[in-house]
Design a protein around this motif. Structure first.
Motif, short mmCIF file in Angstrom:
data_model
loop_
_atom_site.label_atom_id
_atom_site.label_comp_id
_atom_site.label_asym_id
_atom_site.label_seq_id
_atom_site.Cartn_x
_atom_site.Cartn_y
_atom_site.Cartn_z
N THR A 143 52.26 40.46 46.58
CA THR A 143 51.34 40.67 45.47
C THR A 143 49.92 40.88 45.98
O THR A 143 49.32 39.98 46.59
CB THR A 143 51.38 39.45 44.53
OG1 THR A 143 52.73 39.22 44.12
CG2 THR A 143 50.50 39.67 43.30
N ASN A 145 47.22 41.23 44.24
CA ASN A 145 46.27 40.46 43.46
C ASN A 145 46.72 39.00 43.35
O ASN A 145 46.69 38.40 42.28
CB ASN A 145 46.13 41.07 42.05
CG ASN A 145 44.76 40.82 41.45
OD1 ASN A 145 43.98 40.02 41.97
ND2 ASN A 145 44.47 41.48 40.35
N GLU A 147 45.53 36.15 44.27
CA GLU A 147 44.58 35.11 43.85
C GLU A 147 44.58 34.94 42.33
O GLU A 147 44.49 33.82 41.82
CB GLU A 147 43.17 35.46 44.34
CG GLU A 147 42.16 34.36 44.07
CD GLU A 147 40.79 34.67 44.66
OE1 GLU A 147 39.80 34.07 44.21
OE2 GLU A 147 40.71 35.51 45.58
N ARG A 148 44.68 36.05 41.61
CA ARG A 148 44.70 35.97 40.14
C ARG A 148 46.09 35.62 39.63
O ARG A 148 46.23 35.01 38.56
CB ARG A 148 44.23 37.30 39.54
CG ARG A 148 42.82 37.69 39.96
CD ARG A 148 42.26 38.81 39.11
NE ARG A 148 41.94 38.36 37.76
CZ ARG A 148 41.36 39.12 36.84
NH1 ARG A 148 41.06 40.38 37.12
NH2 ARG A 148 41.10 38.66 35.64
N TYR A 229 49.53 40.90 36.94
CA TYR A 229 48.94 40.90 38.28
C TYR A 229 49.98 41.09 39.37
O TYR A 229 49.63 41.23 40.54
CB TYR A 229 48.18 39.60 38.52
CG TYR A 229 47.07 39.35 37.53
CD1 TYR A 229 46.08 40.30 37.31
CD2 TYR A 229 47.00 38.15 36.82
CE1 TYR A 229 45.06 40.08 36.40
CE2 TYR A 229 45.98 37.91 35.90
CZ TYR A 229 45.02 38.88 35.70
OH TYR A 229 44.01 38.65 34.79
#
Length: 342
Positions: A143, A145, A147-148, A229
């Motif tokens: 992934t 992204n 962190e989100r 995300y």
């Protein structure tokens, strides 16, 4: 490189012991699907160590879990094909050793701990038994992204775990002498531990269950928000898993929340219906939250019974999803679903 035979053995473990998760795994892209089989098999092996209380003393269970911890991260050699495969994935995807540790620690806690005073205690346990699993899945999906995505993955992992706890109250008592319902929730509604152990259902227990169902549904709403995300080729599978696990709440409420008398389960036909509905909506609207709201049983605060889709527990007059299945799209989806039953 993980060998084909290791994948096959891991897949068989998942197919045999985790039918709901297996269905969702099968719609993952191959690059993630094979790794997911191995992850699940690793989790299941650890779980079976804990569930072997009748055949192994606690000291032996702890010894085996500590051995498993070292083998899973490649610090100790193993001839177990699942652990060897997981160790390879740990290195390839840079799975955090802290997540492996917290998962094994949760399994160790299960050996000694069988009651939870507060939800905070249970949540700490689930950080290892469920949230860490969500974090590992996010890692093998690669992934961008992350962190989100990770806070939502944590919420969704906890929601899946709580749905299982709420479904399996009777089974956990009978087979493991465990109660995962927080004592503070039971006491707030006047329910005693003895009442649960004796399977004495009444309105007080129903109210306690409803309270925990609502808590879990809030976690689903938070978790599904983060699906956007994830990599695009993984979003549908995670969405489907959320729809399937949440549907246990429908089965629980159909019983009036009496999970002390029986353990509810989803039929194969129900799972395939949810697969079809989720796929149909996804074909028209690639928005995880919008599709989840339409298909799942989880209510949203701004909804009334009149506006709920047909997946909800409440009454509905919406049947717009079904006519789609009469056309070319429906024929394609029908053929696609048959592949899951053959």
């Amino acid at each position: 490189m993980v060998k084909r035979e290791q994948i096959r053995q891991s897949k068989e473990i998942q197919r045999r012991t985790g039918k709901t998760f297996h269905l969702a795994t099968r719609v993952l892209p191959e690059r993630v699907r094979h790794a997911t089989y191995v992850l699940y098999a690793f989790f299941r092996e650890a779980d079976e160590v804990v569930d072997a209380a009748d055949t192994a003393p606690p000291a032996e269970q702890r010894r085996r879990l500590e051995e498993l911890r070292l083998q899973a991260v490649g610090r100790e050699e193993t001839d177990d094909p699942v652990l060897a495969a997981f160790a390879e994935l740990h290195e390839r995807y840079d799975i955090a050793e802290s997540d492996v540790d917290v998962f094994v620690d949760a399994m160790l806690a299960d050996i000694e701990k069988d009651r939870y005073e507060t939800y905070e205690e249970l949540e700490a346990y689930m950080d290892g038994s469920a949230a860490a699993v969500g974090r590992m899945m996010t890692q093998i999906m690669e992934t961008a992204n992350a962190e989100r995505a990770l806070p939502h993955a944590t919420s969704l992992g906890e929601a899946f775990q709580l749905s299982n706890f709420l479904r399996d109250v009777r089974e956990d008592v009978v087979e493991r002498d465990r109660i995962y319902l927080p004592k503070e929730t039971l006491e707030a509604h006047g329910v005693t531990e003895a009442q649960v152990l004796n399977f004495e259902f009444d309105e007080r227990f129903r109210a306690a269950m409803e309270s925990e169902l609502q808590r879990t549904e809030a976690l689903y709403r938070e978790g599904v928000e983060g699906i956007r995300y994830l990599p695009e080729d993984c979003q549908f599978a995670v969405l489907l898993a959320a729809v399937l696990y949440a549907d246990h709440h429908r089965e629980i409420r159909k019983l009036g929340c009496d999970v002390l008398s029986t353990t509810p389960s989803l039929s194969t036909s129900r799972k395939l219906l949810l697969l079809a509905k989720t796929r149909l909506y996804w074909a028209f609207e690639r928005d995880p939250v919008a599709v989840f709201r339409r298909v799942s049983v989880v209510p949203y605060p701004d909804e009334s019974d009149a506006t709920r889709g047909p997946g909800h527990s409440g009454p509905s007059t919406d049947r717009t999803w079904w006519p789609w299945s009469s056309g070319a799209l429906g024929r394609r989806v029908s053929g696609w679903i048959r592949g899951f039953t053959e």
